[in-house]
Write a protein that holds these residues in place. Sequence first.
Motif, short mmCIF file in Angstrom:
data_model
loop_
_atom_site.label_atom_id
_atom_site.label_comp_id
_atom_site.label_asym_id
_atom_site.label_seq_id
_atom_site.Cartn_x
_atom_site.Cartn_y
_atom_site.Cartn_z
N SER A 1 0.83 -1.20 0.00
CA SER A 1 0.00 0.00 0.00
C SER A 1 0.87 1.25 0.00
CB SER A 1 -0.91 0.01 1.23
OG SER A 1 -0.14 0.25 2.40
N THR A 2 0.29 2.36 -0.44
CA THR A 2 1.03 3.63 -0.42
C THR A 2 1.39 4.00 1.02
OG1 THR A 2 -1.04 4.89 -0.40
CG2 THR A 2 0.01 4.54 -2.55
N VAL A 14 5.28 8.50 -4.15
CA VAL A 14 4.56 7.24 -4.06
C VAL A 14 3.15 7.47 -4.61
CG1 VAL A 14 3.77 5.39 -2.54
CG2 VAL A 14 5.85 6.66 -1.97
N GLU A 15 2.72 6.61 -5.54
CA GLU A 15 1.40 6.76 -6.15
C GLU A 15 0.65 5.44 -6.10
OE1 GLU A 15 1.91 8.38 -10.07
OE2 GLU A 15 3.07 10.07 -9.33
N ASP A 16 -0.63 5.53 -5.87
CA ASP A 16 -1.48 4.35 -5.79
C ASP A 16 -1.65 3.72 -7.17
OD1 ASP A 16 -3.16 2.52 -4.50
OD2 ASP A 16 -4.95 3.67 -4.98
N ARG A 17 -1.48 2.40 -7.24
CA ARG A 17 -1.70 1.63 -8.46
C ARG A 17 -2.52 0.41 -8.08
NH1 ARG A 17 -0.65 5.66 -10.48
NH2 ARG A 17 1.12 6.20 -11.77
N SER A 48 1.70 -0.03 -5.35
CA SER A 48 2.11 1.38 -5.41
C SER A 48 3.23 1.53 -6.43
CB SER A 48 2.65 1.84 -4.05
OG SER A 48 1.70 1.67 -3.04
N GLU A 49 3.22 2.66 -7.11
CA GLU A 49 4.36 2.99 -7.96
C GLU A 49 5.24 3.97 -7.19
OE1 GLU A 49 5.60 4.48 -12.41
OE2 GLU A 49 3.57 4.87 -11.72
#
Length: 130
Positions: free
Chosen positions: A13-14, A90-93, A97-98
Amino acid sequence: MTEHQVSRVVQASTADVFAVVSDLRRLPDWLPTVQSARPAAPGSDTDVHVEGDGYADDGFWRPSADQLRVEWGAPSRGGEGGTYAGWLQVEDRTGGSEVVVHLSFFADEPPDVEHSLAAALDALADIVES
């Protein structure tokens, strides 16, 4: 000036990823070139003191939980510009997370920067995916 950027998707998770990357004490856990990182001495003009493979430097460290972003760098000294600056986002994917990390060098840079950044993201993935 040179710029370097790498990214990686991790299965976490982010919140879990940001908890690791924003914790200064954990920096040596996932950034291979860092041996120690700590807050700077009280009264210092900087936020952190970092020591690593052949270097010791003071700089700034700015985590932003609202933006899931950490910014850092070496400050300017005596009217001269800093030597480097960077950020990690940090980005939600879907399913994870990316993590994107970017470095800018305003002076000489160390060798194999992108390889070192990729190794850092691999180490981060090992931590947050466990």
